[in-house]
Design an enzyme around this catalytic site. Structure first.
Site, PDB file in Angstrom:
ATOM      1  CD  GLN A  37      -2.744  -1.385   0.156  1.00  0.00           C
ATOM      2  OE1 GLN A  37      -3.401  -0.436  -0.256  1.00  0.00           O
ATOM      3  NE2 GLN A  37      -2.811  -2.580  -0.398  1.00  0.00           N
ATOM      4  CB  CYS A  38       4.344   1.762  -0.403  1.00  0.00           C
ATOM      5  SG  CYS A  38       5.678   2.963  -0.427  1.00  0.00           S
ATOM      6  N   GLY A  39       3.303   4.284  -2.088  1.00  0.00           N
ATOM      7  CA  GLY A  39       3.426   4.987  -3.357  1.00  0.00           C
ATOM      8  C   GLY A  39       4.463   4.361  -4.271  1.00  0.00           C
ATOM      9  CG  PHE A  40       8.435   4.193  -3.465  1.00  0.00           C
ATOM     10  CD1 PHE A  40       8.907   4.949  -4.529  1.00  0.00           C
ATOM     11  CD2 PHE A  40       8.603   4.694  -2.188  1.00  0.00           C
ATOM     12  CE1 PHE A  40       9.540   6.171  -4.335  1.00  0.00           C
ATOM     13  CE2 PHE A  40       9.231   5.914  -1.970  1.00  0.00           C
ATOM     14  CZ  PHE A  40       9.697   6.661  -3.045  1.00  0.00           C
ATOM     15  CB  THR A  41       3.011  -0.555  -4.252  1.00  0.00           C
ATOM     16  OG1 THR A  41       3.042  -0.325  -2.836  1.00  0.00           O
ATOM     17  CG2 THR A  41       2.549  -1.974  -4.515  1.00  0.00           C
TER      18      THR A  41
END
Length: 172
Positions: A37-41
């Site tokens: 659930q990360c912006g970098f996913t």
């Protein structure tokens, strides 16, 4: 065995099976702490692209989901693996959710973060998708911050250099 090698550590697969990192001897490794659930996913797709680009060249990508940053890994065990493969087509190993920072960090990540222990890198993960590059002898040789895409020219060049180096120390 070399004390500054990752080969002394064991980790757990999503199914709970224990894997000794010595299974990856003579391979170049990219160890990454991940989160669903990360912006970098979206880097999960980039990691798969990188894996495919170096297919058959002794590169292994090892993903370690972590909830240490912003509680961005709410999933557990098999749900993590399904998320990665369904949404990003991943085929690289994903291990059990792992603590990667602080006093409770997994021994592997304490090692990866400590120049005193690994002899080269002294940087702990600052966020999800921090990357550690390991040479064919199990030594930490470089790291890349989360904002460095797995498909970046700098990271691919470094991997290529390590893959070209066929010099492998024999464990005594």
């Amino acid at each position: 065995m070399n004390d500054q090698s990752i080969y002394r550590f064991s980790v757990q697969k999503l199914n709970g099976e224990e894997v000794n990192l010595s299974n990856y001897k003579n391979k170049v490794l990219l160890i990454v702490n991940t989160a669903s659930q990360c912006g970098f996913t979206p880097q999960l797709k980039d990691l798969e692209t990188l894996r495919n680009e170096f297919a058959g060249q002794d590169l292994e990508i090892l993903a370690f989901p972590s909830n240490d940053f912003g509680k961005q890994e709410p999933l557990e065990s098999c749900s993590i693996g399904k998320f990665c493969s369904i949404n990003f087509g991943t085929h690289f190993p994903v291990f059990e959710k792992t603590k990667v920072k602080g006093a409770d960090a997994h021994p592997l990540f304490k090692f990866l973060s400590s120049k005193k222990e690994n002899g080269h890198v002294g940087v702990a993960p600052i966020w999800n998708f921090h990357k550690y590059l390991i040479d064919r002898n199990g030594h930490v040789v470089d790291f890349f911050y989360p904002f460095t895409k797995p498909t970046s020219a700098r990271l691919k060049r470094r991997i290529g250099q390590l893959l070209e180096s066929r010099e492998v120390m024999m464990a005594l």
